[in-house]
Design an enzyme around this catalytic site. Structure first.
Site, PDB file in Angstrom:
ATOM      1  N   ARG A  18     -31.154  35.518 -45.018  1.00  0.00           N
ATOM      2  CA  ARG A  18     -30.717  35.952 -43.689  1.00  0.00           C
ATOM      3  C   ARG A  18     -29.303  36.521 -43.651  1.00  0.00           C
ATOM      4  O   ARG A  18     -29.080  37.590 -43.066  1.00  0.00           O
ATOM      5  CB  ARG A  18     -30.817  34.772 -42.708  1.00  0.00           C
ATOM      6  CG  ARG A  18     -32.235  34.328 -42.461  1.00  0.00           C
ATOM      7  CD  ARG A  18     -32.289  32.961 -41.796  1.00  0.00           C
ATOM      8  NE  ARG A  18     -31.817  31.914 -42.688  1.00  0.00           N
ATOM      9  CZ  ARG A  18     -31.671  30.646 -42.346  1.00  0.00           C
ATOM     10  NH1 ARG A  18     -31.928  30.283 -41.106  1.00  0.00           N
ATOM     11  NH2 ARG A  18     -31.266  29.757 -43.229  1.00  0.00           N
ATOM     12  N   ASP A 127     -35.411  30.595 -40.965  1.00  0.00           N
ATOM     13  CA  ASP A 127     -35.373  30.765 -42.415  1.00  0.00           C
ATOM     14  C   ASP A 127     -36.721  31.313 -42.920  1.00  0.00           C
ATOM     15  O   ASP A 127     -37.738  30.644 -42.776  1.00  0.00           O
ATOM     16  CB  ASP A 127     -35.095  29.377 -43.011  1.00  0.00           C
ATOM     17  CG  ASP A 127     -35.003  29.400 -44.509  1.00  0.00           C
ATOM     18  OD1 ASP A 127     -35.184  30.483 -45.095  1.00  0.00           O
ATOM     19  OD2 ASP A 127     -34.746  28.334 -45.084  1.00  0.00           O
TER      20      ASP A 127
HETATM   21  P1  4NP Z   1     -31.331  31.743 -46.483  1.00  0.00           P
HETATM   22  O1  4NP Z   1     -32.747  31.251 -47.038  1.00  0.00           O
HETATM   23  O2  4NP Z   1     -30.594  30.504 -46.037  1.00  0.00           O
HETATM   24  O3  4NP Z   1     -31.690  32.635 -45.347  1.00  0.00           O
HETATM   25  O4  4NP Z   1     -30.650  32.469 -47.631  1.00  0.00           O
HETATM   26  C1  4NP Z   1     -32.889  30.245 -47.990  1.00  0.00           C
HETATM   27  C2  4NP Z   1     -32.742  30.545 -49.327  1.00  0.00           C
HETATM   28  C3  4NP Z   1     -32.925  29.557 -50.268  1.00  0.00           C
HETATM   29  C4  4NP Z   1     -33.267  28.276 -49.886  1.00  0.00           C
HETATM   30  C5  4NP Z   1     -33.394  27.979 -48.543  1.00  0.00           C
HETATM   31  C6  4NP Z   1     -33.204  28.963 -47.597  1.00  0.00           C
HETATM   32  N1  4NP Z   1     -33.499  27.279 -50.860  1.00  0.00           N
HETATM   33  O5  4NP Z   1     -33.851  26.147 -50.481  1.00  0.00           O
HETATM   34  O6  4NP Z   1     -33.328  27.534 -52.068  1.00  0.00           O
END
Ligand code: 4NP
Length: 156
Positions: A18, A127
């Protein structure tokens, strides 16, 4: 004397889905309005699972589809960010909770939900990491687009 620049840091959990999309979208609108000289823009993570990594392939695909350049390597937020940035935007309520927990006492940044600028709601930018397909990323992009335009209109 040089005019003081404004600054915005976009933050999510991993800094691979995001927040790099939000950073790329905001940078795009700032450029489009010839305001690049006036802004410092970056993104960061509340966790350091993905430090040094490029954005998720689905985020890259989404930005390519919309012809918006994105180039970022994931990094965790650091204490100095809370002094150096005027605005720190979280994507969901967990991000806001973590940002408030990580903020040092001398923090001067405004910590806000990016989605609060969305004229259509909803306020949470969900997410999309555990989704199977591209739809979640498209939704993130559409939300970031509305929010970044509304924020930039408000502050410039
Ligand atoms: P972000 O998404 O916070 O939008 O970059 C995620 C990327 C990786 C993880 C969780 C959310 N993870 O648990 O690795």
């Amino acid at each position: 004397m040089a005019e003081k620049k404004s600054s915005a840091l976009f933050v999510c959990l991993g800094n691979i889905c995001r927040s790099p999309i939000a950073e790329a979208v905001f940078t795009h609108y700032v450029k489009e309005q010839n305001l690049s000289e006036k802004w410092i823009i970056d993104s960061a993570a509340t966790a350091d699972y993905h430090t040094g990594k490029s954005p998720d392939r689905r985020a890259i695909k989404c930005m390519k589809r919309h012809d918006i350049p994105m180039s970022h390597k994931a990094r965790p937020i650091i204490a100095e960010d809370f002094k150096n940035f005027d605005y720190i935007f979280g994507m969901d309520e967990n991000n806001i909770r973590d940002l408030k927990r990580l903020a040092p006492k001398n923090s001067t940044a405004k910590i806000e939900l990016l989605g609060d600028y969305d004229p259509e709601g909803p306020c949470i930018i969900r997410d999309p990491y555990y989704d199977d397909g591209d739809e979640g990323f498209e939704e993130v992009y559409q939300q970031c687009k509305r929010c970044c335009q509304a924020f930039l209109n408000k502050v410039s």
